[in-house]
Design an enzyme around this catalytic site. Structure first.
Site, PDB file in Angstrom:
ATOM      1  N   PRO A 120       0.813  -1.211   0.000  1.00  0.00           N
ATOM      2  CA  PRO A 120       0.000   0.000   0.000  1.00  0.00           C
ATOM      3  C   PRO A 120       0.853   1.270   0.000  1.00  0.00           C
ATOM      4  O   PRO A 120       0.929   2.009   0.986  1.00  0.00           O
ATOM      5  CB  PRO A 120      -0.803  -0.136   1.295  1.00  0.00           C
ATOM      6  CG  PRO A 120       0.139  -0.866   2.213  1.00  0.00           C
ATOM      7  CD  PRO A 120       0.890  -1.824   1.326  1.00  0.00           C
ATOM      8  N   CYS A 121       1.482   1.558  -1.123  1.00  0.00           N
ATOM      9  CA  CYS A 121       2.395   2.700  -1.199  1.00  0.00           C
ATOM     10  C   CYS A 121       1.669   4.030  -0.987  1.00  0.00           C
ATOM     11  O   CYS A 121       2.304   5.032  -0.668  1.00  0.00           O
ATOM     12  CB  CYS A 121       3.170   2.693  -2.510  1.00  0.00           C
ATOM     13  SG  CYS A 121       2.147   2.652  -3.970  1.00  0.00           S
ATOM     14  N   HIS A 122       0.340   4.031  -1.126  1.00  0.00           N
ATOM     15  CA  HIS A 122      -0.414   5.252  -0.876  1.00  0.00           C
ATOM     16  C   HIS A 122      -0.320   5.688   0.589  1.00  0.00           C
ATOM     17  O   HIS A 122      -0.587   6.838   0.908  1.00  0.00           O
ATOM     18  CB  HIS A 122      -1.886   5.083  -1.293  1.00  0.00           C
ATOM     19  CG  HIS A 122      -2.618   4.013  -0.564  1.00  0.00           C
ATOM     20  ND1 HIS A 122      -2.527   2.675  -0.928  1.00  0.00           N
ATOM     21  CD2 HIS A 122      -3.445   4.066   0.505  1.00  0.00           C
ATOM     22  CE1 HIS A 122      -3.288   1.962  -0.106  1.00  0.00           C
ATOM     23  NE2 HIS A 122      -3.842   2.775   0.769  1.00  0.00           N
TER      24      HIS A 122
END
Length: 176
Positions: A120-122
């Site tokens: 989940p790079c967000h």
């Protein structure tokens, strides 16, 4: 995992890491000039296959770049996947954990072929808690990142910064 995250927040909230951070005028202008796309992607649930073994990782080629994912990129992704929903971390915190630089972490995350899950790079923000770019884009996809984080209960002000009450309360830095 949430219990571990909460325990690490108590000690981090009093650390010098959370000293007042100046809000970048450039960030304010960037957010003000960003153009919202017609459709916003707020998907935080789609699961991608993630190679776990050394052999699978060595054989993996990113569909976006047609290049192998590097060992360093996998180290960044392994750390990033530890940040639970409803929390965030920073490029700086990830870089310190990995013994690297924030730009290197950002470059790896900009090429993340495993989003939104299991990587989940967000959930990774700049140290000043500005929404930042997403997929290497700071002009339109910024709204995708904001929508994903808001779907996970994080809140941002009108200038694109994480609201102050969440900066300490929702920070994750307990990387293994």
């Amino acid at each position: 995992m949430a219990k571990t995250a909460t325990a690490s927040l108590v000690s981090l909230a009093t650390s010098p890491y959370f000293a007042a951070r100046p809000r970048s005028a450039a960030h304010k202008r960037l957010f003000a000039n960003a153009v919202a796309p017609d459709a916003i992607d707020d998907d935080v649930e789609t699961m991608r296959d993630y190679p776990e073994t050394k052999d699978a990782r060595a054989a993996y080629v990113s569909p976006a770049t047609q290049r192998p994912v590097t060992e360093f990129q996998f180290r960044v992704y392994d750390a990033c996947r530890q940040v639970p929903a409803g929390y965030y971390s920073t490029y700086k915190a990830l870089a310190e954990h990995l013994g690297s630089g924030p730009r290197a972490v950002g470059n790896a995350l900009a090429r993340n072929p495993f989003c939104p899950q299991p990587i989940p790079c967000h959930r990774i923000l700049p140290a000043d808690c500005y929404i930042g770019g997403f997929s290497g884009d700071t002009k339109s996809k910024i709204f995708f990142k904001k929508a994903k984080l808001e779907k996970e209960s994080l809140e941002f002000d009108d200038a694109g910064f994480l609201v102050g009450s969440m900066q300490q309360a929702r920070f994750f830095g307990d990387f293994k």
